[in-house]
Design a protein around this motif. Sequence first.
Motif, short mmCIF file in Angstrom:
data_model
loop_
_atom_site.label_atom_id
_atom_site.label_comp_id
_atom_site.label_asym_id
_atom_site.label_seq_id
_atom_site.Cartn_x
_atom_site.Cartn_y
_atom_site.Cartn_z
N SER A 266 3.36 3.75 -2.64
CA SER A 266 4.54 3.83 -1.77
C SER A 266 4.42 2.96 -0.53
N GLU A 267 3.22 2.51 -0.19
CA GLU A 267 3.02 1.67 0.99
C GLU A 267 2.91 0.19 0.64
N ARG A 268 3.08 -0.14 -0.59
CA ARG A 268 2.98 -1.55 -1.01
C ARG A 268 4.28 -2.26 -0.77
N GLY B 149 -2.57 6.08 -5.81
CA GLY B 149 -3.17 4.99 -5.06
C GLY B 149 -3.83 3.99 -5.99
N LYS C 17 5.42 8.07 -6.15
CA LYS C 17 4.67 6.92 -5.65
C LYS C 17 3.70 7.30 -4.54
N GLU C 18 4.03 8.31 -3.74
CA GLU C 18 3.15 8.70 -2.65
C GLU C 18 1.96 9.53 -3.14
N GLY D 84 -7.22 1.44 -3.14
CA GLY D 84 -7.36 2.02 -1.81
C GLY D 84 -6.06 2.13 -1.02
N GLN D 85 -4.92 1.89 -1.68
CA GLN D 85 -3.63 1.94 -0.99
C GLN D 85 -2.62 2.70 -1.84
N LEU D 86 -1.81 3.54 -1.18
CA LEU D 86 -0.76 4.25 -1.89
C LEU D 86 0.29 3.26 -2.41
#
Length: 60
Positions: A58-60, A51, A47-48, A54-56
């Motif tokens: 893993s950060e969602r 993207g 997941k990292e 514009g977002q990974l």
Amino acid sequence: MPVITLEGAKLSKEQKGQLVKELTATAAKIMNTPEQAFTVLLKENEKENVGIGGQLISER
């Protein structure tokens, strides 16, 4: 020699086996080609390393 490539998230060994079996059987039937002729490549993405918008992931 037909090659099937699938990129996706990490999978269990059982899921990988089922995918290889079913993708091969389906493609062989549609293409009228022996299953033994197929190579299946599974590419797992962390997941990292992916993207979206514009977002990974893993950060969602």
